[in-house]
Write a protein that holds these residues in place. Structure first.
Motif, short mmCIF file in Angstrom:
data_model
loop_
_atom_site.label_atom_id
_atom_site.label_comp_id
_atom_site.label_asym_id
_atom_site.label_seq_id
_atom_site.Cartn_x
_atom_site.Cartn_y
_atom_site.Cartn_z
N LEU A 111 3.25 1.26 -14.02
CA LEU A 111 2.39 2.05 -13.13
C LEU A 111 1.51 2.99 -13.96
O LEU A 111 0.34 3.19 -13.64
CB LEU A 111 3.22 2.85 -12.13
N LYS B 208 0.83 -1.19 0.00
CA LYS B 208 0.00 0.00 0.00
C LYS B 208 0.87 1.25 0.00
O LYS B 208 1.83 1.33 0.77
CB LYS B 208 -0.92 0.00 1.22
N TRP B 209 0.58 2.17 -0.86
CA TRP B 209 1.26 3.46 -1.05
C TRP B 209 2.55 3.37 -1.85
O TRP B 209 3.09 4.39 -2.25
CB TRP B 209 1.53 4.18 0.28
N GLY C 261 3.27 2.28 -4.98
CA GLY C 261 3.12 2.82 -6.33
C GLY C 261 2.94 4.33 -6.32
O GLY C 261 3.50 5.04 -7.15
N SER C 262 2.16 4.83 -5.37
CA SER C 262 1.93 6.27 -5.27
C SER C 262 3.23 7.01 -4.96
O SER C 262 3.49 8.08 -5.53
CB SER C 262 0.91 6.58 -4.17
N ILE C 263 4.03 6.45 -4.08
CA ILE C 263 5.31 7.10 -3.74
C ILE C 263 6.18 7.18 -4.98
O ILE C 263 6.70 8.25 -5.32
CB ILE C 263 6.02 6.34 -2.61
N ILE D 222 0.74 12.62 -1.03
CA ILE D 222 0.10 11.31 -0.91
C ILE D 222 -1.21 11.42 -0.15
O ILE D 222 -2.18 10.75 -0.48
CB ILE D 222 1.08 10.30 -0.29
N ARG E 139 -2.48 3.00 -14.14
CA ARG E 139 -3.27 4.22 -14.01
C ARG E 139 -4.31 4.30 -15.13
O ARG E 139 -5.49 4.54 -14.88
CB ARG E 139 -2.36 5.45 -14.04
N TRP F 70 5.30 7.09 -8.08
CA TRP F 70 4.68 7.98 -9.06
C TRP F 70 4.95 9.45 -8.73
O TRP F 70 5.24 10.25 -9.61
CB TRP F 70 3.18 7.71 -9.14
N HIS F 71 4.88 9.80 -7.46
CA HIS F 71 5.10 11.20 -7.06
C HIS F 71 6.57 11.61 -7.11
O HIS F 71 6.87 12.80 -7.08
CB HIS F 71 4.52 11.47 -5.68
#
Length: 120
Positions: A106, A35-36, A38-40, A58, A110, A42-43
């Motif tokens: 990723l 959890k998180w 991929g978001s990390i 996030i 999306r 990506w950012h």
């Protein structure tokens, strides 16, 4: 090791042997599926980001969770941590070249998720 598949009399497929080691998908999901994670990644795609800015980007994750994921990503060679000598001292994170290799799928994830049917 790859699992072998057998077919029974009714045409159903069954695993003849289980994988001793995780398959490539399982190995990849262990790295990127947290959890998180991929978001990390990506950012971080557009350049180094200071920790507090990343935490704001996030949103739903606690700082403790973000720190834990960043440490894992750093240990796996996907993210680089740098202490910035400024007043006050801060830490920034940057995606590595290896980490960038994850951005392709990723981005596909999306796009795929944007096409999912909306539930009321």
């Amino acid at each position: 090791m790859r699992a072998r598949v057998k077919q029974d009399e009714q045409g159903r497929r069954h695993a003849a042997e289980a994988c001793i080691e995780p398959c490539a998908i399982e190995s990849g999901m262990r790295i990127i599926g947290g959890k998180w994670t991929g978001s990390i990644l990506w950012h971080l795609k557009d350049g180094p980001v200071r920790f507090n800015d990343l935490a704001r980007m996030i949103g739903g994750a606690s700082k403790k969770m973000i720190v834990e994921r960043l440490r894992q990503l750093e240990a796996q060679g996907l993210v680089r941590r740098e202490v910035v000598d400024s007043a006050p001292v801060s830490v920034q994170y940057e995606i590595t070249d290896f980490g960038r290799t994850a951005l392709t799928f990723l981005d596909e994830l999306r796009k795929w998720s944007e096409g999912l049917p909306r539930t009321p």
